[in-house]
Design a protein around this motif. Structure first.
Motif, mmCIF file in Angstrom:
data_model
loop_
_atom_site.group_PDB
_atom_site.id
_atom_site.type_symbol
_atom_site.label_atom_id
_atom_site.label_comp_id
_atom_site.label_asym_id
_atom_site.label_seq_id
_atom_site.Cartn_x
_atom_site.Cartn_y
_atom_site.Cartn_z
ATOM 1 N N SER A 50 -6.513 4.788 18.501
ATOM 2 C CA SER A 50 -5.950 4.742 19.856
ATOM 3 C C SER A 50 -6.221 6.031 20.627
ATOM 4 C CB SER A 50 -4.433 4.505 19.782
ATOM 5 O OG SER A 50 -3.802 5.562 19.074
ATOM 6 N N ILE A 51 -6.984 6.950 20.028
ATOM 7 C CA ILE A 51 -7.277 8.237 20.657
ATOM 8 C C ILE A 51 -8.520 8.114 21.527
ATOM 9 C CG2 ILE A 51 -7.637 10.697 20.264
ATOM 10 C CD1 ILE A 51 -4.981 9.529 19.163
ATOM 11 N N SER A 52 -8.462 8.637 22.744
ATOM 12 C CA SER A 52 -9.591 8.557 23.665
ATOM 13 C C SER A 52 -10.809 9.281 23.109
ATOM 14 C CB SER A 52 -9.206 9.161 25.020
ATOM 15 O OG SER A 52 -10.349 9.252 25.861
ATOM 16 N N ARG A 53 -11.944 8.607 23.108
ATOM 17 C CA ARG A 53 -13.193 9.206 22.649
ATOM 18 C C ARG A 53 -13.749 10.217 23.648
ATOM 19 N NH1 ARG A 53 -11.260 4.767 19.689
ATOM 20 N NH2 ARG A 53 -12.727 4.149 18.050
ATOM 21 N N SER A 54 -13.194 10.262 24.844
ATOM 22 C CA SER A 54 -13.717 11.163 25.878
ATOM 23 C C SER A 54 -13.149 12.574 25.774
ATOM 24 C CB SER A 54 -13.401 10.589 27.267
ATOM 25 O OG SER A 54 -11.995 10.558 27.501
ATOM 26 N N LEU A 55 -12.150 12.777 24.951
ATOM 27 C CA LEU A 55 -11.534 14.098 24.823
ATOM 28 C C LEU A 55 -12.418 15.042 24.016
ATOM 29 C CD1 LEU A 55 -7.861 13.047 23.955
ATOM 30 C CD2 LEU A 55 -8.669 14.001 26.130
ATOM 31 N N PRO A 56 -12.296 16.352 24.237
ATOM 32 C CA PRO A 56 -12.978 17.318 23.374
ATOM 33 C C PRO A 56 -12.495 17.153 21.934
ATOM 34 C CG PRO A 56 -12.131 18.378 25.360
ATOM 35 C CD PRO A 56 -11.555 16.997 25.331
ATOM 36 N N TRP A 57 -13.341 17.551 21.000
ATOM 37 C CA TRP A 57 -13.041 17.332 19.587
ATOM 38 C C TRP A 57 -11.687 17.884 19.170
ATOM 39 C CZ3 TRP A 57 -14.718 14.197 16.002
ATOM 40 C CH2 TRP A 57 -14.407 14.445 14.667
ATOM 41 N N ASP A 58 -11.387 19.115 19.553
ATOM 42 C CA ASP A 58 -10.130 19.709 19.092
ATOM 43 C C ASP A 58 -8.927 18.954 19.635
ATOM 44 O OD1 ASP A 58 -10.621 20.569 21.683
ATOM 45 O OD2 ASP A 58 -9.728 22.546 21.372
ATOM 46 N N GLN A 59 -8.998 18.474 20.876
ATOM 47 C CA GLN A 59 -7.887 17.708 21.435
ATOM 48 C C GLN A 59 -7.759 16.352 20.741
ATOM 49 O OE1 GLN A 59 -7.676 17.484 25.746
ATOM 50 N NE2 GLN A 59 -8.631 19.507 25.954
ATOM 51 N N LEU A 100 -7.750 16.400 2.241
ATOM 52 C CA LEU A 100 -8.235 17.295 3.284
ATOM 53 C C LEU A 100 -7.241 17.246 4.437
ATOM 54 C CD1 LEU A 100 -11.992 16.269 3.090
ATOM 55 C CD2 LEU A 100 -10.823 18.116 1.875
ATOM 56 N N ASP A 101 -7.286 18.225 5.340
ATOM 57 C CA ASP A 101 -6.241 18.323 6.353
ATOM 58 C C ASP A 101 -6.795 18.456 7.772
ATOM 59 O OD1 ASP A 101 -7.195 20.923 6.413
ATOM 60 O OD2 ASP A 101 -5.449 21.795 5.433
ATOM 61 N N LYS A 102 -5.901 18.682 8.718
ATOM 62 C CA LYS A 102 -6.292 18.800 10.120
ATOM 63 C C LYS A 102 -7.250 19.959 10.333
ATOM 64 C CE LYS A 102 -3.321 20.269 13.293
ATOM 65 N NZ LYS A 102 -2.217 20.259 14.294
ATOM 66 N N THR A 103 -7.003 21.067 9.660
ATOM 67 C CA THR A 103 -7.890 22.226 9.787
ATOM 68 C C THR A 103 -9.306 21.872 9.359
ATOM 69 O OG1 THR A 103 -6.060 23.760 9.423
ATOM 70 C CG2 THR A 103 -8.274 24.616 9.055
ATOM 71 N N TRP A 104 -9.421 21.107 8.288
ATOM 72 C CA TRP A 104 -10.735 20.676 7.807
ATOM 73 C C TRP A 104 -11.418 19.817 8.860
ATOM 74 C CZ3 TRP A 104 -13.694 16.434 6.721
ATOM 75 C CH2 TRP A 104 -14.776 16.610 5.849
ATOM 76 N N LEU A 105 -10.685 18.876 9.441
ATOM 77 C CA LEU A 105 -11.268 18.007 10.465
ATOM 78 C C LEU A 105 -11.689 18.809 11.705
ATOM 79 C CD1 LEU A 105 -8.921 14.888 10.277
ATOM 80 C CD2 LEU A 105 -11.348 14.975 9.668
ATOM 81 N N LEU A 106 -10.884 19.762 12.094
ATOM 82 C CA LEU A 106 -11.227 20.574 13.260
ATOM 83 C C LEU A 106 -12.551 21.305 13.079
ATOM 84 C CD1 LEU A 106 -7.726 22.089 14.146
ATOM 85 C CD2 LEU A 106 -9.130 20.640 15.648
ATOM 86 N N SER A 107 -12.834 21.693 11.859
ATOM 87 C CA SER A 107 -14.052 22.460 11.597
ATOM 88 C C SER A 107 -15.244 21.588 11.206
ATOM 89 C CB SER A 107 -13.795 23.485 10.486
ATOM 90 O OG SER A 107 -13.463 22.839 9.268
ATOM 91 N N HIS A 108 -15.077 20.259 11.245
ATOM 92 C CA HIS A 108 -16.176 19.364 10.866
ATOM 93 C C HIS A 108 -16.409 18.265 11.906
ATOM 94 C CE1 HIS A 108 -15.292 21.255 6.976
ATOM 95 N NE2 HIS A 108 -16.516 20.939 6.630
ATOM 96 N N PRO A 109 -16.724 18.616 13.144
ATOM 97 C CA PRO A 109 -17.003 17.579 14.147
ATOM 98 C C PRO A 109 -18.234 16.746 13.806
ATOM 99 C CG PRO A 109 -17.613 19.749 14.974
ATOM 100 C CD PRO A 109 -16.842 19.977 13.703
ATOM 101 N N GLN A 110 -19.111 17.272 12.963
ATOM 102 C CA GLN A 110 -20.326 16.554 12.575
ATOM 103 C C GLN A 110 -20.023 15.340 11.707
ATOM 104 O OE1 GLN A 110 -19.260 19.511 11.537
ATOM 105 N NE2 GLN A 110 -20.179 20.173 9.593
ATOM 106 N N GLY A 128 -11.505 16.832 -1.999
ATOM 107 C CA GLY A 128 -10.851 15.629 -1.512
ATOM 108 C C GLY A 128 -11.155 14.407 -2.370
ATOM 109 N N LEU A 129 -10.639 13.286 -1.932
ATOM 110 C CA LEU A 129 -10.759 12.015 -2.645
ATOM 111 C C LEU A 129 -11.230 10.953 -1.663
ATOM 112 C CD1 LEU A 129 -10.023 10.320 -5.277
ATOM 113 C CD2 LEU A 129 -7.792 9.948 -4.172
ATOM 114 N N MET A 130 -12.273 10.208 -2.036
ATOM 115 C CA MET A 130 -12.820 9.157 -1.180
ATOM 116 C C MET A 130 -12.698 7.824 -1.893
ATOM 117 S SD MET A 130 -16.456 9.236 0.789
ATOM 118 C CE MET A 130 -17.268 7.780 1.448
ATOM 119 N N ILE A 131 -11.894 6.926 -1.319
ATOM 120 C CA ILE A 131 -11.585 5.625 -1.913
ATOM 121 C C ILE A 131 -12.028 4.522 -0.956
ATOM 122 C CG2 ILE A 131 -9.728 4.083 -2.656
ATOM 123 C CD1 ILE A 131 -10.015 6.404 -4.544
#
Length: 260
Positions: A50-59, A100-110, A128-131
């Motif tokens: 439900s998050i807008s794709r038009s926002l900057p990554w950090d937002q 993994l956490d929010k900090t990890w996501l913030l640093s991995h926009p790729q 992390g764990l991938m299921i």
């Protein structure tokens, strides 16, 4: 022996477009159902977010994390443990990411450009764990079943929203490839919390998401909460959509589920 129950697959209205319940609405029902904790796994931006794709990554990440953060705040106040995860989509196949956490996501926009192998390598490298979530689910919006046994730590073998036969096949698949198994409700509506919910049972309370990750990777320390008939004899001999098995070196072949 004491059992500590944990929901592993849950969506909030803050971040998942398909959810009917706000984060805080889940706390009381799960406590009443006897759970010790829940893991929030909202749909990421490549899924039903439900998050807008038009926002900057950090937002975008800040808004995405509100589902977990609101749940965590309410859980801390009421005495229910709350951990962070997310559900990552590749279209026909989706993956639950834990540890993994929010900090990890913030640093991995790729992350939005990664393929399965790249995502798995990054998640695995950083602990992390991938299921793979509900791997044998059949729905009108899916045109195939995509299986990637070499780039996951495990599969969600039991999912409340699945048909029983979907779960039976998932369990057989996990055993065939010696993959860890998880169980979750895939819940989107707090009013449905109750005896029908799935999850995982530990004989000790989890102090962190890291303890969950390690237990699942080691295939020990937990039991699936499952109705025996969900993984018993076959009820449906075929699938209505093709199954593609992705093997090492990018090889892919169509298979029959009996080959698992």
């Amino acid at each position: 022996m004491n059992q500590f129950l944990y929901e592993t697959h849950l969506h909030t209205k803050e971040a998942s477009a398909c959810s009917l319940s706000w984060a805080s609405e889940y706390i009381a029902p799960y406590l009443q159902a006897g759970y010790a904790g829940i893991i929030v796994t909202d749909h990421f931006f490549n899924g039903n977010s439900s998050i807008s794709r038009s926002l900057p990554w950090d937002q975008r990440i800040q808004q995405f994390s509100m589902g977990y953060e609101h749940t965590k705040q309410a859980g801390d106040e009421a005495g229910l443990s709350v951990f962070f995860g997310w559900e990552h989509s590749f279209g026909n196949d989706e993956y639950l990411i834990y540890g993994l956490d929010k900090t990890w996501l913030l640093s991995h926009p790729q992350i939005m450009k990664w393929n399965h192998q790249e995502l798995f390598e990054a998640v695995d490298r950083d602990g992390g764990l991938m299921i793979q979530a509900h791997p044998f689910r059949e729905r009108f919006y899916l045109d195939s079943i995509q299986l990637h046994p070499t780039v996951v730590h495990g599969v969600e073998a039991i999912n409340r929203e699945n048909e029983h036969e979907n779960d039976r096949k998932a369990c057989a698949y996990a055993k065939r490839y010696n993959l860890s198994m998880t169980s979750g409700s895939d819940i989107h509506d707090a009013s449905k919390v109750g005896p029908a919910c799935r999850g995982m049972a530990f004989n000790y309370p989890l102090q962190s998401i890291g303890e969950f990750v390690e237990a699942v990777k080691q295939q020990k320390g937990y039991d699936l909460i499952a109705e025996p008939e969900r993984i018993a004899k076959p009820q449906q001999e075929t699938t209505t959509i093709p199954i593609y098995l992705y093997e090492p070196e990018s090889k892919v072949r169509e298979i029959a589920w009996q080959q698992l």
